[in-house]
Design a protein around this motif. Sequence first.
Motif, mmCIF file in Angstrom:
data_model
loop_
_atom_site.group_PDB
_atom_site.id
_atom_site.type_symbol
_atom_site.label_atom_id
_atom_site.label_comp_id
_atom_site.label_asym_id
_atom_site.label_seq_id
_atom_site.Cartn_x
_atom_site.Cartn_y
_atom_site.Cartn_z
ATOM 1 N N ALA A 4 0.941 -1.284 -0.063
ATOM 2 C CA ALA A 4 -0.530 0.146 0.159
ATOM 3 C C ALA A 4 1.098 1.180 0.182
ATOM 4 O O ALA A 4 0.534 2.045 -0.781
ATOM 5 C CB ALA A 4 -1.271 -0.260 1.000
ATOM 6 N N ASP A 5 2.233 0.868 0.495
ATOM 7 C CA ASP A 5 2.952 2.485 0.710
ATOM 8 C C ASP A 5 3.664 2.452 -0.680
ATOM 9 O O ASP A 5 3.888 4.167 -1.313
ATOM 10 C CB ASP A 5 4.586 1.825 1.928
ATOM 11 N N LEU A 6 3.320 2.756 -1.404
ATOM 12 C CA LEU A 6 3.786 1.901 -2.863
ATOM 13 C C LEU A 6 2.881 2.627 -3.944
ATOM 14 O O LEU A 6 3.486 3.474 -4.483
ATOM 15 C CB LEU A 6 3.614 0.915 -3.751
ATOM 16 N N SER A 31 3.085 8.429 -8.389
ATOM 17 C CA SER A 31 2.513 7.449 -6.986
ATOM 18 C C SER A 31 3.705 6.834 -7.306
ATOM 19 O O SER A 31 4.942 7.515 -8.118
ATOM 20 C CB SER A 31 1.778 6.803 -6.979
ATOM 21 N N ILE A 32 4.590 6.993 -5.893
ATOM 22 C CA ILE A 32 6.039 6.185 -5.731
ATOM 23 C C ILE A 32 6.346 5.051 -6.584
ATOM 24 O O ILE A 32 7.130 4.867 -7.148
ATOM 25 C CB ILE A 32 6.224 5.284 -4.042
ATOM 26 N N LYS A 154 17.886 14.995 -14.387
ATOM 27 C CA LYS A 154 17.965 14.897 -13.578
ATOM 28 C C LYS A 154 17.879 14.985 -12.095
ATOM 29 O O LYS A 154 18.010 14.375 -11.115
ATOM 30 C CB LYS A 154 19.514 16.367 -13.425
ATOM 31 N N LYS A 155 16.232 15.137 -11.981
ATOM 32 C CA LYS A 155 15.605 15.388 -11.138
ATOM 33 C C LYS A 155 14.888 14.087 -11.027
ATOM 34 O O LYS A 155 14.710 13.143 -10.145
ATOM 35 C CB LYS A 155 14.592 16.602 -10.858
ATOM 36 N N LEU A 156 14.726 13.259 -12.773
ATOM 37 C CA LEU A 156 13.882 12.384 -12.180
ATOM 38 C C LEU A 156 14.782 10.714 -11.693
ATOM 39 O O LEU A 156 14.287 10.183 -9.925
ATOM 40 C CB LEU A 156 13.347 12.072 -13.518
ATOM 41 N N VAL A 157 15.874 11.110 -12.625
ATOM 42 C CA VAL A 157 16.936 10.003 -11.656
ATOM 43 C C VAL A 157 17.421 10.266 -10.322
ATOM 44 O O VAL A 157 17.205 8.781 -9.505
ATOM 45 C CB VAL A 157 18.450 10.481 -12.548
ATOM 46 N N GLU A 158 16.592 11.608 -9.804
ATOM 47 C CA GLU A 158 17.513 11.335 -8.505
ATOM 48 C C GLU A 158 15.829 11.180 -7.393
ATOM 49 O O GLU A 158 16.224 10.026 -6.609
ATOM 50 C CB GLU A 158 17.276 13.227 -7.975
ATOM 51 N N LEU A 159 15.059 11.512 -7.752
ATOM 52 C CA LEU A 159 13.626 10.979 -7.282
ATOM 53 C C LEU A 159 13.291 9.282 -7.497
ATOM 54 O O LEU A 159 13.188 8.825 -6.580
ATOM 55 C CB LEU A 159 12.261 11.480 -7.429
ATOM 56 N N THR A 165 16.017 3.179 -3.247
ATOM 57 C CA THR A 165 16.570 2.875 -1.457
ATOM 58 C C THR A 165 15.240 3.104 -0.644
ATOM 59 O O THR A 165 15.419 2.137 0.050
ATOM 60 C CB THR A 165 17.194 4.620 -1.097
ATOM 61 N N ASP A 166 14.523 3.511 -0.764
ATOM 62 C CA ASP A 166 13.113 3.467 0.449
ATOM 63 C C ASP A 166 11.982 2.378 0.062
ATOM 64 O O ASP A 166 11.492 2.014 1.360
ATOM 65 C CB ASP A 166 12.318 5.393 0.837
#
Length: 679
Positions: A4-6, A31-32, A154-159, A165-166
Amino acid sequence: MAIADLFAPITDLKGVGTKTAANFASLGIYSIYDLLFYFPFRYDELQTLPLDQVMDGQKVMLKGIVATDAFVSRLGYKKSRLSFKMRIDHEVIMVNFFNQPWLRQKIAVGREVAVYGKYNVARQSLSGFKFVAAKENDSGMAPVYPVNRHVRQKKLVELINQAITDFLPDICDVVPEKVRQKYRLLSDQITVYRMHHPKNTQEAKLAKRSAIFREFFIFETELALLTSSNAHNGKGIAKDYDLAEVNKLTKLLPFELSADQKQVVNEIFADLHSSKQMRRLLQGDVGSGKTVVAVYAIYAAITAGYQAALMVPTEILASQHFKKIDDLLRPLGVRTALLTGTTKALERREIYQELTDGTINVVIGTHALIQDKVIFKKLGLVIIDEQHRFGVGQRQALINKGNQPDILVMTATPIPRTLALTVYGDMAVSEIRHLPSGRKPIISAWKTSNQMDEVYSLMRKQLAQGFQIYAVTPLITESEALDLKNAEELYAKLTHDFPEQRVVLLHGQMPGNKKDEIMGQFAAGEINILVATSVIEVGVDVANANMMVIYNADRFGISQLHQLRGRIGRGQTQSYCIFLADPKTDSGKARMKVVSATSDGFKLAEEDLKMRGEGDLFGKAQSGLPEFKVGNVVNDYNTLRVAQQVAKDLVAQDPLLQKKSNNSLKQVLKYKQLAQERT
Ligand code: ADP
Ligand code: MG
């Protein structure tokens, strides 16, 4: 549970606010989960090569030591060149970066760097695309994502990396383990990780293979669930239509049906008559005359005592269909209604009432038809035009309003029969392959912006003869505001360049009645040049408008260009379609060539499917097929077939997805449904 967090919005990520979220929404990332499954369309191979192995013009990564300070020369407004020398073993090459003056601070004599770029052997120079500090470069493959003006690479890669990671451990497998083993598919966690961070080409390929299977499998499961939830399984209600009545319609038509149309009407009538539920896909080019065929089906169903519903994707199309169908059927005593998002409350209530009590025989409308309040007395026939514009669930919602109604879906972007079966489940396919006789083929041409004089002189010639012109600007799906700006600029320009003509702007954000008003004026010949965003894409029928100029045509997909072009060529006079474009990519050039060379929709559809692929942002949403992000229905057809079978088997065993092992699949499907309602 963790899955669900996803599905939480990306604002759950650290440092992501509503502004970023809004920007990412323009890429369809909410969403994530969306973020994790937003895959690169290619990778830059950052493997370094020794200099003597590099070929002329090759894109390559070169590693070396900075030998001189960087020198920046200004080449004009916002344009500059940064150059420095780099030593690679015993050789020295020149490195140039265009328009990235800020790189200067990273370049210090003696520093080890790696530059990805295009190498020119004769000049011993590297035209840099990407600057990589040597130690960052360990993976060797840099993902490249589809982005737009709101979201930078760059922003996309970062997110994405932050999400990996999370949240990577929260991803649960959707494809059953046995199936994954049998077809040697990766788990979803590994797939996601490697799609974003492959070590090499091989790894990327394998990850993509799994991602494609997963995507097809989810789609086919959704389809299989719908088919199986029709518990009657293909059983329908035989309709005893009145042939004598139907023949009256034939007498009212101002033309004779073409051979193809007759054939299709016969196929549909056989379906109506049979006690099996009709599930038929009607494919036919723009202007091939599908609407008349639909009218036959509608009238037949009505004579058998049933109501019919016709759902179309846009308001303009709905009101055009309404007028046509009402004109044809009114003399036969049929009561027709139009229901769209802009129908006034009072009228709307009346329509609801009369649909329920059966006074209305046929209703034509947009998504407004699937609202809960729409209740039919006896809905026997559902027709969905431009069906790919609707999600599986939306189509089903309308179908559910009837008691096993017969279903006809129509599309102007044909796909091969075999594919239709795989993608739409168990459907019969009808085709109108030939346009009604007496039409002059449209003359099409691709022109670049330095051929504008030619285009203008043709426009003037047409206008002088009293013909009307469509000027169309692309729909840049990421931003409606941007579309509007483009259209407004073009409107200002054409108003200025054609001062003696009446130029009017029509765009998607106008209220429906305003659009209707403008279309009415255009149809009446009161407007000479209609500047439009692609709202005119479907259904508009003005015979005196025999020229269309499509600006930035390379930003449209083939099928959308073809659809647009179908608006002209409807009268007795010669029509012209100009595709204006200065495409920079090979695929853009190829699209312009093929669409200006042929106007056979079936041929174009095939070309479109073949060409459609990685990174082709603008071809996708407009095709006649459901949108797949990683899979290509033609190139990956075998995978699609396997995924279909696996999905069917799974649904046969667990029709409600109640098994624990199918839980994550269920959640993903639920999420997909939500996502569909969002658009
Ligand atoms: P589609 O929905 O397939 O794009 P339409 O049904 O809107 O096409 O038909 C395009 C135009 O051709 C309409 O003006 C229609 O009246 C006309 N038309 C349809 N069938 C015939 C025919 N058999 N002969 C002549 N004109 C036709
Ligand atoms: Mg149509």
